[in-house]
Design an enzyme around this catalytic site. Sequence first.
Site, mmCIF file in Angstrom:
data_model
loop_
_atom_site.group_PDB
_atom_site.id
_atom_site.type_symbol
_atom_site.label_atom_id
_atom_site.label_comp_id
_atom_site.label_asym_id
_atom_site.label_seq_id
_atom_site.Cartn_x
_atom_site.Cartn_y
_atom_site.Cartn_z
ATOM 1 N N GLU A 47 0.528 3.383 -11.594
ATOM 2 C CA GLU A 47 -0.809 3.076 -11.083
ATOM 3 C C GLU A 47 -1.238 1.652 -11.449
ATOM 4 O OE1 GLU A 47 -1.905 5.022 -9.049
ATOM 5 O OE2 GLU A 47 -0.981 6.944 -9.507
ATOM 6 N N HIS A 50 0.111 -0.814 -8.901
ATOM 7 C CA HIS A 50 -0.743 -0.920 -7.722
ATOM 8 C C HIS A 50 -1.927 -1.850 -7.996
ATOM 9 C CE1 HIS A 50 1.178 2.072 -5.222
ATOM 10 N NE2 HIS A 50 0.997 3.049 -6.097
#
Length: 261
Positions: A47, A50
């Site tokens: 994550e 990203h």
Amino acid sequence: MPSPIFAGILAITGVAGWMTWTAFGNPRVDVFLLVVSGWVLSLCLHEYAHAIVAYFSGDRGVADRGYLRLDPLKYTHPVLSIVLPLVAVVLGGIGLPGGAVWVDHAHIRSKAKQSLISAAGPATNVVFALILAVPFALGAGGDVGVVRDGSGSIVVVGSHGDFWVALGALAFLQVTASLLNLVPMPGLDGGNILQPWLSAPYQRAYNLFAPYGFMLLFVLLWQSRINYWFFAVVGWFANLIGVPDGLGEVGLYYMRFWSSL
């Protein structure tokens, strides 16, 4: 600066690695702790990848939303990003992709950058898989084997065998996550890589189905034939990068210490 929660996950992973390497306590519990904590660590970094690419692509708001601190509690969908993938690993040995961080695409002016943001997460899983496979490619874990004790339960043998089956399981999970994340399905990273390049009508249809992509993937994997084919492909890729044949599957079974109770 990383959040205290991430620092705690990192510390648990390190301690679990030491326990597994030294055969401290119950070996199956040690393997469980290392696989689970290592998997959560990789989810956080997935994550983060990203978010950091989104930040440098123009969405400075990801910093205000706390995504750059590696805090899993800051994710838009902590249940999809952490809890459900963790349950899938523990019960099914599947490295399911999670719900990505929320990115304000109004600040992303390039289709290529939008695709790059979506590709950053799966790329992290690929890098993890390759790093975890390096020791095996260099010959580590070559003497690891499995036998059964007097009660019929499996026991891992070989030099630091518990550690190597745990590492093999983590590498196996990273391969599953890499492949699943790159499936070109609405709502998954693979679909999001393609979405900016679709025409307006196809983008509207994509956005309509995106919330259900994850559930559709889960249903497909529930089908025995698809599940068999998928794991055959995962095993082939794991073996291709150097993970000994079947070692990851052994680690994923061995970590379920409650199965011997």
